[in-house]
Design a protein around this motif. Structure first.
Motif, short mmCIF file in Angstrom:
data_model
loop_
_atom_site.label_atom_id
_atom_site.label_comp_id
_atom_site.label_asym_id
_atom_site.label_seq_id
_atom_site.Cartn_x
_atom_site.Cartn_y
_atom_site.Cartn_z
N PHE A 86 0.83 -1.21 0.00
CA PHE A 86 0.00 0.00 0.00
C PHE A 86 0.86 1.26 0.00
CE2 PHE A 86 -1.84 3.35 2.69
CZ PHE A 86 -2.87 3.75 1.87
N LEU A 87 1.90 1.28 0.83
CA LEU A 87 2.77 2.46 0.91
C LEU A 87 3.54 2.69 -0.38
CD1 LEU A 87 4.09 2.18 4.57
CD2 LEU A 87 2.36 3.76 3.67
N LEU A 88 3.96 1.62 -1.04
CA LEU A 88 4.64 1.77 -2.33
C LEU A 88 3.70 2.30 -3.40
CD1 LEU A 88 6.90 -1.38 -2.51
CD2 LEU A 88 7.65 0.98 -2.76
N LEU A 89 2.48 1.80 -3.43
CA LEU A 89 1.50 2.32 -4.39
C LEU A 89 1.15 3.77 -4.09
CD1 LEU A 89 -1.10 -0.48 -5.15
CD2 LEU A 89 0.48 0.61 -6.71
N LEU A 90 1.05 4.12 -2.82
CA LEU A 90 0.76 5.50 -2.44
C LEU A 90 1.90 6.42 -2.84
CD1 LEU A 90 -1.23 7.39 -0.99
CD2 LEU A 90 0.04 6.93 1.11
N ALA A 91 3.15 6.00 -2.60
CA ALA A 91 4.31 6.80 -2.99
C ALA A 91 4.38 6.95 -4.51
CB ALA A 91 5.59 6.17 -2.46
N THR A 92 4.06 5.89 -5.24
CA THR A 92 4.05 5.96 -6.69
C THR A 92 3.00 6.94 -7.17
OG1 THR A 92 4.74 3.64 -6.79
CG2 THR A 92 3.87 4.59 -8.80
N PHE A 93 1.82 6.91 -6.55
CA PHE A 93 0.75 7.82 -6.94
C PHE A 93 1.12 9.26 -6.65
CE2 PHE A 93 -3.22 10.13 -6.35
CZ PHE A 93 -3.88 9.81 -7.52
N VAL A 94 1.68 9.52 -5.47
CA VAL A 94 2.04 10.89 -5.10
C VAL A 94 3.14 11.42 -6.02
CG1 VAL A 94 3.10 12.27 -3.27
CG2 VAL A 94 1.25 10.70 -2.72
N LEU A 115 11.96 14.02 -16.21
CA LEU A 115 12.65 12.78 -16.55
C LEU A 115 13.09 12.03 -15.29
CD1 LEU A 115 13.76 11.02 -18.86
CD2 LEU A 115 15.85 12.38 -18.77
N ILE A 116 13.61 12.76 -14.32
CA ILE A 116 14.06 12.14 -13.07
C ILE A 116 12.87 11.55 -12.32
CG2 ILE A 116 15.09 12.61 -10.81
CD1 ILE A 116 16.83 14.73 -12.30
N LEU A 117 11.77 12.31 -12.25
CA LEU A 117 10.57 11.78 -11.58
C LEU A 117 10.01 10.57 -12.31
CD1 LEU A 117 8.72 15.03 -10.49
CD2 LEU A 117 9.67 13.28 -9.01
N SER A 118 10.13 10.55 -13.63
CA SER A 118 9.66 9.39 -14.39
C SER A 118 10.48 8.15 -14.07
CB SER A 118 9.72 9.69 -15.89
OG SER A 118 8.78 10.67 -16.23
N ILE A 123 10.58 2.88 -11.19
CA ILE A 123 11.19 1.97 -10.22
C ILE A 123 10.19 1.61 -9.13
CG2 ILE A 123 12.97 1.81 -8.42
CD1 ILE A 123 14.76 3.51 -10.32
N LEU A 124 9.48 2.61 -8.60
CA LEU A 124 8.49 2.34 -7.56
C LEU A 124 7.34 1.49 -8.08
CD1 LEU A 124 8.27 5.75 -5.67
CD2 LEU A 124 9.25 3.62 -4.84
N ALA A 125 6.89 1.76 -9.31
CA ALA A 125 5.79 0.98 -9.89
C ALA A 125 6.21 -0.47 -10.09
CB ALA A 125 5.33 1.60 -11.20
N CYS A 126 7.44 -0.69 -10.53
CA CYS A 126 7.92 -2.07 -10.73
C CYS A 126 8.01 -2.82 -9.40
CB CYS A 126 9.27 -2.06 -11.43
SG CYS A 126 9.19 -1.63 -13.16
#
Length: 142
Positions: A86-94, A115-118, A123-126
């Protein structure tokens, strides 16, 4: 001859949740590839493609986040993986939302931050997808 079936104590991942979860990775990778194409060619249309793919990635990520909240509520309290997921998905969303705000800037003002945020969101999404798709098992022989 009998075969032993190992059952996981957690809940099973709903197929619709898995669909949304699996959809965020290619969309965020598409954003990254479009950002790189824009960074290397200065062609404005690549930035537009990245912005639209980012909207799709955030929609899928939000729906997967909703599914993770439901899985978090239904999960066994002793398990730590649903919380990390959940925390990883939340960080990815934010970070994806911040990336969309960066992409809303003027043409070249979004680089190199976009580009850096992408890269970070890919990485977080994977990682989130890896944890999400491997944490919950319905059962079967191991």
């Amino acid at each position: 001859m009998t075969s032993a079936v190992a059952r996981h104590s957690g809940t099973a991942l709903h197929p619709l949740h898995a669909f949304f979860l699996a959809g965020i990775v290619p969309l965020f990778i598409g954003v990254l590839l479009n950002d790189y194409a824009y960074w290397s060619s200065y062609e404005l249309q690549w930035k537009n493609f990245a912005s639209w793919m980012l909207v799709g990635a955030l929609v899928f990520n939000g729906l997967a986040l909703l599914g993770s909240i439901l899985s978090l509520v239904r999960a066994d309290k002793r398990m730590g993986k649903p919380v990390a997921y959940f925390l990883l998905l939340l960080a990815t969303f934010v970070l994806g939302l911040i990336n969309s705000f960066v992409h809303a800037k003027d043409v070249w003002a979004s680089m190199p931050t976009g580009l850096i945020l992408s890269v970070v969101t890919v990485i977080l999404a994977c990682i989130a997808t890896w944890i999400g798709l491997t944490s919950w098992r319905i059962g079967g022989a191991r």
